[in-house]
Design a protein around this motif. Structure first.
Motif, PDB file in Angstrom:
ATOM      1  N   GLU A 172       0.851  -1.180   0.000  1.00 51.80           N
ATOM      2  CA  GLU A 172       0.000   0.000   0.000  1.00 51.80           C
ATOM      3  C   GLU A 172       0.894   1.239   0.000  1.00 51.80           C
ATOM      4  OE1 GLU A 172      -4.288   0.917   0.244  1.00 51.80           O
ATOM      5  OE2 GLU A 172      -3.110  -0.869  -0.119  1.00 51.80           O
ATOM      6  N   PRO A 173       1.153   1.853  -1.135  1.00 54.47           N
ATOM      7  CA  PRO A 173       2.139   2.936  -1.193  1.00 54.47           C
ATOM      8  C   PRO A 173       1.741   4.200  -0.447  1.00 54.47           C
ATOM      9  CG  PRO A 173       1.005   2.718  -3.291  1.00 54.47           C
ATOM     10  CD  PRO A 173       0.579   1.546  -2.453  1.00 54.47           C
ATOM     11  N   LEU A 174       0.443   4.433  -0.283  1.00 53.38           N
ATOM     12  CA  LEU A 174      -0.034   5.645   0.397  1.00 53.38           C
ATOM     13  C   LEU A 174       0.621   6.897  -0.189  1.00 53.38           C
ATOM     14  CD1 LEU A 174      -0.015   4.486   4.153  1.00 53.38           C
ATOM     15  CD2 LEU A 174      -1.781   4.163   2.421  1.00 53.38           C
ATOM     16  N   ASP A 175       0.657   6.976  -1.507  1.00 58.11           N
ATOM     17  CA  ASP A 175       1.360   8.083  -2.147  1.00 58.11           C
ATOM     18  C   ASP A 175       0.437   9.181  -2.661  1.00 58.11           C
ATOM     19  OD1 ASP A 175       0.293   6.602  -4.199  1.00 58.11           O
ATOM     20  OD2 ASP A 175       2.211   6.087  -5.121  1.00 58.11           O
ATOM     21  N   THR A 176      -0.850   9.112  -2.321  1.00 62.76           N
ATOM     22  CA  THR A 176      -1.764  10.197  -2.654  1.00 62.76           C
ATOM     23  C   THR A 176      -2.462  10.664  -1.372  1.00 62.76           C
ATOM     24  OG1 THR A 176      -3.733   8.826  -3.024  1.00 62.76           O
ATOM     25  CG2 THR A 176      -2.203   9.110  -4.897  1.00 62.76           C
ATOM     26  N   PRO A 177      -2.911  11.900  -1.335  1.00 64.09           N
ATOM     27  CA  PRO A 177      -3.638  12.380  -0.147  1.00 64.09           C
ATOM     28  C   PRO A 177      -4.851  11.518   0.183  1.00 64.09           C
ATOM     29  CG  PRO A 177      -3.042  14.225  -1.553  1.00 64.09           C
ATOM     30  CD  PRO A 177      -2.700  12.975  -2.323  1.00 64.09           C
ATOM     31  N   GLU A 178      -5.531  11.020  -0.841  1.00 64.62           N
ATOM     32  CA  GLU A 178      -6.720  10.191  -0.605  1.00 64.62           C
ATOM     33  C   GLU A 178      -6.351   8.868   0.059  1.00 64.62           C
ATOM     34  OE1 GLU A 178      -7.375  13.238  -3.530  1.00 64.62           O
ATOM     35  OE2 GLU A 178      -5.893  11.608  -3.515  1.00 64.62           O
ATOM     36  N   GLN A 179      -5.260   8.246  -0.403  1.00 65.51           N
ATOM     37  CA  GLN A 179      -4.819   6.981   0.198  1.00 65.51           C
ATOM     38  C   GLN A 179      -4.385   7.180   1.648  1.00 65.51           C
ATOM     39  OE1 GLN A 179      -1.790   5.927  -2.652  1.00 65.51           O
ATOM     40  NE2 GLN A 179      -3.109   4.447  -3.690  1.00 65.51           N
ATOM     41  N   ARG A 180      -3.686   8.283   1.903  1.00 66.00           N
ATOM     42  CA  ARG A 180      -3.239   8.546   3.273  1.00 66.00           C
ATOM     43  C   ARG A 180      -4.435   8.791   4.197  1.00 66.00           C
ATOM     44  NH1 ARG A 180       0.581  12.261   0.466  1.00 66.00           N
ATOM     45  NH2 ARG A 180       2.503  11.083   0.119  1.00 66.00           N
ATOM     46  N   ALA A 181      -5.397   9.562   3.716  1.00 70.14           N
ATOM     47  CA  ALA A 181      -6.583   9.850   4.525  1.00 70.14           C
ATOM     48  C   ALA A 181      -7.358   8.569   4.833  1.00 70.14           C
ATOM     49  CB  ALA A 181      -7.475  10.858   3.818  1.00 70.14           C
ATOM     50  N   ALA A 182      -7.476   7.686   3.833  1.00 72.92           N
ATOM     51  CA  ALA A 182      -8.185   6.425   4.044  1.00 72.92           C
ATOM     52  C   ALA A 182      -7.452   5.554   5.056  1.00 72.92           C
ATOM     53  CB  ALA A 182      -8.335   5.683   2.716  1.00 72.92           C
ATOM     54  N   TYR A 183      -6.112   5.534   4.976  1.00 76.65           N
ATOM     55  CA  TYR A 183      -5.336   4.755   5.943  1.00 76.65           C
ATOM     56  C   TYR A 183      -5.534   5.296   7.356  1.00 76.65           C
ATOM     57  CZ  TYR A 183      -1.559   2.867   8.667  1.00 76.65           C
ATOM     58  OH  TYR A 183      -0.858   2.254   9.681  1.00 76.65           O
ATOM     59  N   GLY A 197      -2.146  10.419  12.941  1.00 77.57           N
ATOM     60  CA  GLY A 197      -2.117  11.781  12.408  1.00 77.57           C
ATOM     61  C   GLY A 197      -1.265  11.893  11.157  1.00 77.57           C
ATOM     62  N   MET A 198      -1.618  12.859  10.317  1.00 75.24           N
ATOM     63  CA  MET A 198      -0.962  13.009   9.017  1.00 75.24           C
ATOM     64  C   MET A 198       0.513  13.379   9.158  1.00 75.24           C
ATOM     65  SD  MET A 198      -1.450  12.716   5.772  1.00 75.24           S
ATOM     66  CE  MET A 198      -3.235  12.825   5.507  1.00 75.24           C
ATOM     67  N   GLU A 199       0.839  14.234  10.111  1.00 75.51           N
ATOM     68  CA  GLU A 199       2.225  14.698  10.246  1.00 75.51           C
ATOM     69  C   GLU A 199       3.177  13.540  10.519  1.00 75.51           C
ATOM     70  OE1 GLU A 199       4.898  17.861  12.889  1.00 75.51           O
ATOM     71  OE2 GLU A 199       2.708  17.996  12.891  1.00 75.51           O
ATOM     72  N   ARG A 200       2.810  12.658  11.440  1.00 77.09           N
ATOM     73  CA  ARG A 200       3.687  11.527  11.748  1.00 77.09           C
ATOM     74  C   ARG A 200       3.714  10.517  10.614  1.00 77.09           C
ATOM     75  NH1 ARG A 200       2.297   8.616  16.863  1.00 77.09           N
ATOM     76  NH2 ARG A 200       4.228   7.498  16.504  1.00 77.09           N
ATOM     77  N   LEU A 201       2.571  10.322   9.938  1.00 79.21           N
ATOM     78  CA  LEU A 201       2.565   9.407   8.795  1.00 79.21           C
ATOM     79  C   LEU A 201       3.545   9.896   7.727  1.00 79.21           C
ATOM     80  CD1 LEU A 201       1.528   7.037   7.145  1.00 79.21           C
ATOM     81  CD2 LEU A 201      -0.424   8.455   6.452  1.00 79.21           C
ATOM     82  N   LEU A 202       3.512  11.176   7.411  1.00 79.99           N
ATOM     83  CA  LEU A 202       4.437  11.720   6.418  1.00 79.99           C
ATOM     84  C   LEU A 202       5.883  11.600   6.891  1.00 79.99           C
ATOM     85  CD1 LEU A 202       2.416  14.896   5.387  1.00 79.99           C
ATOM     86  CD2 LEU A 202       2.785  12.835   4.011  1.00 79.99           C
ATOM     87  N   GLU A 203       6.106  11.783   8.183  1.00 78.06           N
ATOM     88  CA  GLU A 203       7.454  11.624   8.737  1.00 78.06           C
ATOM     89  C   GLU A 203       7.937  10.188   8.555  1.00 78.06           C
ATOM     90  OE1 GLU A 203       9.313  11.271  13.204  1.00 78.06           O
ATOM     91  OE2 GLU A 203       7.827  12.851  12.860  1.00 78.06           O
ATOM     92  N   TYR A 204       7.081   9.219   8.863  1.00 73.75           N
ATOM     93  CA  TYR A 204       7.455   7.817   8.696  1.00 73.75           C
ATOM     94  C   TYR A 204       7.783   7.504   7.236  1.00 73.75           C
ATOM     95  CZ  TYR A 204       5.669   6.681  13.405  1.00 73.75           C
ATOM     96  OH  TYR A 204       5.467   6.598  14.760  1.00 73.75           O
ATOM     97  N   SER A 212       4.215   0.145   3.444  1.00 74.62           N
ATOM     98  CA  SER A 212       3.034  -0.296   4.174  1.00 74.62           C
ATOM     99  C   SER A 212       2.557  -1.596   3.543  1.00 74.62           C
ATOM    100  CB  SER A 212       1.934   0.770   4.093  1.00 74.62           C
ATOM    101  OG  SER A 212       0.729   0.288   4.660  1.00 74.62           O
ATOM    102  N   MET A 213       2.362  -2.615   4.380  1.00 71.04           N
ATOM    103  CA  MET A 213       1.894  -3.916   3.913  1.00 71.04           C
ATOM    104  C   MET A 213       0.489  -4.148   4.444  1.00 71.04           C
ATOM    105  SD  MET A 213       5.318  -6.188   4.634  1.00 71.04           S
ATOM    106  CE  MET A 213       6.889  -5.725   3.893  1.00 71.04           C
ATOM    107  N   VAL A 214      -0.394  -4.636   3.600  1.00 71.49           N
ATOM    108  CA  VAL A 214      -1.762  -4.900   4.023  1.00 71.49           C
ATOM    109  C   VAL A 214      -2.172  -6.301   3.602  1.00 71.49           C
ATOM    110  CG1 VAL A 214      -2.375  -2.456   3.833  1.00 71.49           C
ATOM    111  CG2 VAL A 214      -2.862  -3.992   1.934  1.00 71.49           C
ATOM    112  N   VAL A 215      -3.174  -6.794   4.281  1.00 81.54           N
ATOM    113  CA  VAL A 215      -3.889  -7.995   3.851  1.00 81.54           C
ATOM    114  C   VAL A 215      -5.297  -7.548   3.487  1.00 81.54           C
ATOM    115  CG1 VAL A 215      -4.898 -10.183   4.574  1.00 81.54           C
ATOM    116  CG2 VAL A 215      -2.526  -9.626   5.182  1.00 81.54           C
TER     117      VAL A 215
END
Length: 304
Positions: A172-183, A197-204, A212-215
């Motif tokens: 799950e690349p989470l490379d768009t704002p929509e993907q990050r918000a959904a996560y 929170g978004m700030e820490r997610l972007l930091e990670y 990010s790995m998902v099932v």
């Protein structure tokens, strides 16, 4: 002390910081934050007596509660305050640095969404008795949580855990704002009182080897984790399985995949953090080959 100066950290203080770090961390059981990028130095205060750095305090906004969460949710700011060995019981020195940190805390608090409250937190390893006494007894911080750092030797065999039919792995690349918000919506479903929170997610996501790995079960995310490299080790974070899919081996399969990923990239150790009273998680991680390391004890206080 008359010749004491307390000010924000600058580039010219790097050598003094390195000396302080070496002295403070010599015991191996001290949680000492590094100062990070220059953009963070406004949150770092150092006490000098002559040329000698005798204390360093630092702040970090840890959790920012996104809109739409429960009314009782709290933003979190963490403080880390360390003194030169031999000065651990110098309460006056601690107080002088802490006073400036507290002024800065209120500046940071003013930048956070006002619909939620903010708590000020601290965490130190169990052996740091002077830190516990200062924050809990002297300042009146309240007990918050206790965590273990778990370690996994990647030279040891990694059991290949298989998924049930119908479940499948995905990156799950989470490379768009929509993907990050959904996560973040899913993550808050699991930890409503401690959202990432978004700030820490972007930091990670800036960390080396981050993924990010998902099932998935059909189109739905059943479980997830994040993994990255930090220094010479791998870090596994945000392991979760949603209620409807628990007890189906999903967490075991995700851990196996994450450990294999880190090993394939040449790392020799992996670690993660877990609450000391989370018996089911501890059993899961130990079954995956993790061993218990140091304990961190956290405290908090409400900010007005």
């Amino acid at each position: 002390m008359n010749n004491r100066i307390i000010r924000q950290f600058t580039q010219s203080d790097m050598a003094a910081l390195g000396e302080l770090y070496g002295l403070v961390s010599a015991s191996g059981d001290v949680l000492f934050w590094w100062v990070g990028e220059e953009s963070n130095w406004a949150n770092v205060f150092c006490a000098f007596e002559g040329e000698q750095m005798v204390a360093k305090g630092q702040l970090q906004v840890f959790n920012v509660v996104p809109p739409g969460r429960a009314a009782g949710s709290k933003h979190k700011i963490f403080v880390n305050l360390k003194l030169r060995p031999g000065r651990e019981k110098d309460t006056e020195l601690r107080d002088s640095v802490y006073a400036l940190l507290l002024e800065r805390v209120h500046v940071l608090k003013s930048t956070l969404p006002p619909e939620y409250g903010t708590i000020l937190c601290t965490g130190n390893y169990a052996a740091e008795e002077s830190c516990h006494a200062y924050f809990a007894e002297h300042l009146g911080y309240l007990p918050d949580s206790s965590l273990y750092t778990l370690h996994r030797d990647l030279h040891e065999p990694i059991h290949a855990a298989e998924l049930e039919e119908g479940l499948e792995f995905a990156d799950e690349p989470l490379d768009t704002p929509e993907q990050r918000a959904a996560y973040l919506e899913l993550e808050a479903e699991i930890w409503p009182d401690n959202p990432l929170g978004m700030e820490r997610l972007l930091e990670y996501q800036e960390r080396p080897l981050w993924t990010s790995m998902v099932v998935r079960d059909g189109g739905q995310v059943a479980g997830s984790l994040m993994v990255w490299q930090e220094e010479q080790k791998g870090v596994i974070e945000d392991v979760f399985v949603r209620d409807a899919w628990r007890r189906r081996g999903i967490a075991q399969a995700l851990l196996s995949r994450a450990l294999s990923y880190l090993k394939q990239h040449g790392l020799e150790q992996a670690e993660l953090i877990v609450l000391t009273d989370n018996d089911s998680a501890l059993a899961l991680y130990k079954s995956a080959g993790f061993r218990t390391g140091r304990q961190e004890i956290r405290y908090h206080m409400e900010l007005e």
